[in-house]
Design a protein around this motif. Structure first.
Motif, PDB file in Angstrom:
ATOM      1  N   PRO A  86       5.880   6.019  12.068  1.00  0.00           N
ATOM      2  CA  PRO A  86       5.742   6.815  13.287  1.00  0.00           C
ATOM      3  C   PRO A  86       4.841   6.118  14.315  1.00  0.00           C
ATOM      4  O   PRO A  86       3.666   5.844  14.063  1.00  0.00           O
ATOM      5  CB  PRO A  86       5.133   8.124  12.808  1.00  0.00           C
ATOM      6  N   LEU A  87       5.419   5.862  15.460  1.00  0.00           N
ATOM      7  CA  LEU A  87       4.716   5.136  16.519  1.00  0.00           C
ATOM      8  C   LEU A  87       3.483   5.891  17.014  1.00  0.00           C
ATOM      9  O   LEU A  87       2.434   5.292  17.241  1.00  0.00           O
ATOM     10  CB  LEU A  87       5.683   4.863  17.674  1.00  0.00           C
ATOM     11  N   ALA A  88       3.584   7.206  17.147  1.00  0.00           N
ATOM     12  CA  ALA A  88       2.442   7.997  17.633  1.00  0.00           C
ATOM     13  C   ALA A  88       1.241   7.878  16.702  1.00  0.00           C
ATOM     14  O   ALA A  88       0.096   7.781  17.157  1.00  0.00           O
ATOM     15  CB  ALA A  88       2.849   9.463  17.795  1.00  0.00           C
ATOM     16  N   GLU A  89       1.489   7.846  15.381  1.00  0.00           N
ATOM     17  CA  GLU A  89       0.383   7.728  14.428  1.00  0.00           C
ATOM     18  C   GLU A  89      -0.230   6.331  14.441  1.00  0.00           C
ATOM     19  O   GLU A  89      -1.440   6.178  14.273  1.00  0.00           O
ATOM     20  CB  GLU A  89       0.855   8.099  13.028  1.00  0.00           C
ATOM     21  N   ILE A  90       0.594   5.318  14.658  1.00  0.00           N
ATOM     22  CA  ILE A  90       0.073   3.946  14.780  1.00  0.00           C
ATOM     23  C   ILE A  90      -0.814   3.850  16.007  1.00  0.00           C
ATOM     24  O   ILE A  90      -1.915   3.304  15.960  1.00  0.00           O
ATOM     25  CB  ILE A  90       1.225   2.927  14.849  1.00  0.00           C
TER      26      ILE A  90
ATOM     27  N   PRO B 217       5.326   6.649   6.330  1.00  0.00           N
ATOM     28  CA  PRO B 217       6.598   6.311   6.960  1.00  0.00           C
ATOM     29  C   PRO B 217       7.740   7.183   6.436  1.00  0.00           C
ATOM     30  O   PRO B 217       7.593   7.849   5.402  1.00  0.00           O
ATOM     31  CB  PRO B 217       6.820   4.866   6.538  1.00  0.00           C
ATOM     32  N   ARG B 218       8.845   7.166   7.166  1.00  0.00           N
ATOM     33  CA  ARG B 218      10.082   7.782   6.681  1.00  0.00           C
ATOM     34  C   ARG B 218      10.897   6.701   6.003  1.00  0.00           C
ATOM     35  O   ARG B 218      10.948   5.572   6.486  1.00  0.00           O
ATOM     36  CB  ARG B 218      10.918   8.305   7.855  1.00  0.00           C
ATOM     37  N   ARG B 219      11.537   7.053   4.907  1.00  0.00           N
ATOM     38  CA  ARG B 219      12.444   6.098   4.258  1.00  0.00           C
ATOM     39  C   ARG B 219      13.837   6.368   4.792  1.00  0.00           C
ATOM     40  O   ARG B 219      14.337   7.478   4.714  1.00  0.00           O
ATOM     41  CB  ARG B 219      12.418   6.233   2.739  1.00  0.00           C
TER      42      ARG B 219
ATOM     43  N   GLN C 233       0.828  -1.197   0.000  1.00  0.00           N
ATOM     44  CA  GLN C 233       0.000   0.000   0.000  1.00  0.00           C
ATOM     45  C   GLN C 233       0.868   1.256   0.000  1.00  0.00           C
ATOM     46  O   GLN C 233       0.530   2.246  -0.648  1.00  0.00           O
ATOM     47  CB  GLN C 233      -0.958   0.013   1.189  1.00  0.00           C
ATOM     48  N   PHE C 234       2.024   1.206   0.679  1.00  0.00           N
ATOM     49  CA  PHE C 234       2.942   2.344   0.640  1.00  0.00           C
ATOM     50  C   PHE C 234       3.454   2.568  -0.784  1.00  0.00           C
ATOM     51  O   PHE C 234       3.529   3.699  -1.246  1.00  0.00           O
ATOM     52  CB  PHE C 234       4.120   2.137   1.594  1.00  0.00           C
ATOM     53  N   SER C 235       3.786   1.489  -1.478  1.00  0.00           N
ATOM     54  CA  SER C 235       4.315   1.643  -2.838  1.00  0.00           C
ATOM     55  C   SER C 235       3.250   2.157  -3.798  1.00  0.00           C
ATOM     56  O   SER C 235       3.566   2.853  -4.759  1.00  0.00           O
ATOM     57  CB  SER C 235       4.904   0.326  -3.348  1.00  0.00           C
ATOM     58  N   GLN C 236       1.988   1.848  -3.531  1.00  0.00           N
ATOM     59  CA  GLN C 236       0.904   2.283  -4.414  1.00  0.00           C
ATOM     60  C   GLN C 236       0.378   3.674  -4.067  1.00  0.00           C
ATOM     61  O   GLN C 236       0.032   4.445  -4.947  1.00  0.00           O
ATOM     62  CB  GLN C 236      -0.244   1.285  -4.371  1.00  0.00           C
ATOM     63  N   LYS C 237       0.283   3.973  -2.770  1.00  0.00           N
ATOM     64  CA  LYS C 237      -0.368   5.211  -2.336  1.00  0.00           C
ATOM     65  C   LYS C 237       0.527   6.155  -1.541  1.00  0.00           C
ATOM     66  O   LYS C 237       0.129   7.272  -1.240  1.00  0.00           O
ATOM     67  CB  LYS C 237      -1.591   4.869  -1.477  1.00  0.00           C
ATOM     68  N   GLY C 238       1.704   5.673  -1.130  1.00  0.00           N
ATOM     69  CA  GLY C 238       2.597   6.510  -0.331  1.00  0.00           C
ATOM     70  C   GLY C 238       2.245   6.541   1.140  1.00  0.00           C
ATOM     71  O   GLY C 238       2.799   7.331   1.902  1.00  0.00           O
ATOM     72  N   GLU C 239       1.324   5.673   1.549  1.00  0.00           N
ATOM     73  CA  GLU C 239       0.886   5.630   2.947  1.00  0.00           C
ATOM     74  C   GLU C 239       0.202   4.303   3.229  1.00  0.00           C
ATOM     75  O   GLU C 239      -0.095   3.532   2.313  1.00  0.00           O
ATOM     76  CB  GLU C 239      -0.094   6.760   3.235  1.00  0.00           C
ATOM     77  N   TYR C 240      -0.055   4.040   4.505  1.00  0.00           N
ATOM     78  CA  TYR C 240      -0.884   2.906   4.912  1.00  0.00           C
ATOM     79  C   TYR C 240      -1.878   3.444   5.928  1.00  0.00           C
ATOM     80  O   TYR C 240      -1.476   3.932   7.000  1.00  0.00           O
ATOM     81  CB  TYR C 240      -0.057   1.770   5.522  1.00  0.00           C
ATOM     82  N   CYS C 241      -3.136   3.439   5.587  1.00  0.00           N
ATOM     83  CA  CYS C 241      -4.214   3.939   6.460  1.00  0.00           C
ATOM     84  C   CYS C 241      -3.921   5.350   6.966  1.00  0.00           C
ATOM     85  O   CYS C 241      -4.141   5.672   8.134  1.00  0.00           O
ATOM     86  CB  CYS C 241      -4.429   2.991   7.638  1.00  0.00           C
ATOM     87  N   GLY C 242      -3.389   6.185   6.087  1.00  0.00           N
ATOM     88  CA  GLY C 242      -3.106   7.567   6.449  1.00  0.00           C
ATOM     89  C   GLY C 242      -1.770   7.784   7.145  1.00  0.00           C
ATOM     90  O   GLY C 242      -1.427   8.912   7.468  1.00  0.00           O
TER      91      GLY C 242
END
Length: 69
Positions: free
Chosen positions: A57-61, A46-48, A34-43
């Motif tokens: 980011p742990l806070a967002e999870i 991540p940092r590369r 989903q990151f490769s397709q949309k640049g995110e996972y459920c909003g």
């Protein structure tokens, strides 16, 4: 995160894909795809890292798990 004590892991602001996937109860490849397709996972974006791995980011999870995001 192997042999890192849990109290040190909790102080981190980002976690690797495998740990983030475990927390969200999905397969790591689901998040990578989903990151490769949309640049995110459920909003969550991540940092590369320089080694091409993703750091989530742990806070967002935690916010997503608590009904946010």
């Amino acid at each position: 995160m192997g042999n890192v004590p849990s109290n040190i892991r909790c102080a981190q602001s980002h976690v690797p894909t495998e740990e983030a996937a475990t927390m969200l109860m999905v397969q790591p490849q689901t998040m990578r795809k989903q990151f490769s397709q949309k640049g995110e996972y459920c909003g969550i974006r991540p940092r590369r890292l320089p080694n091409r791995r993703l750091a989530w980011p742990l806070a967002e999870i935690q916010a997503l798990l608590n009904g946010g995001a």
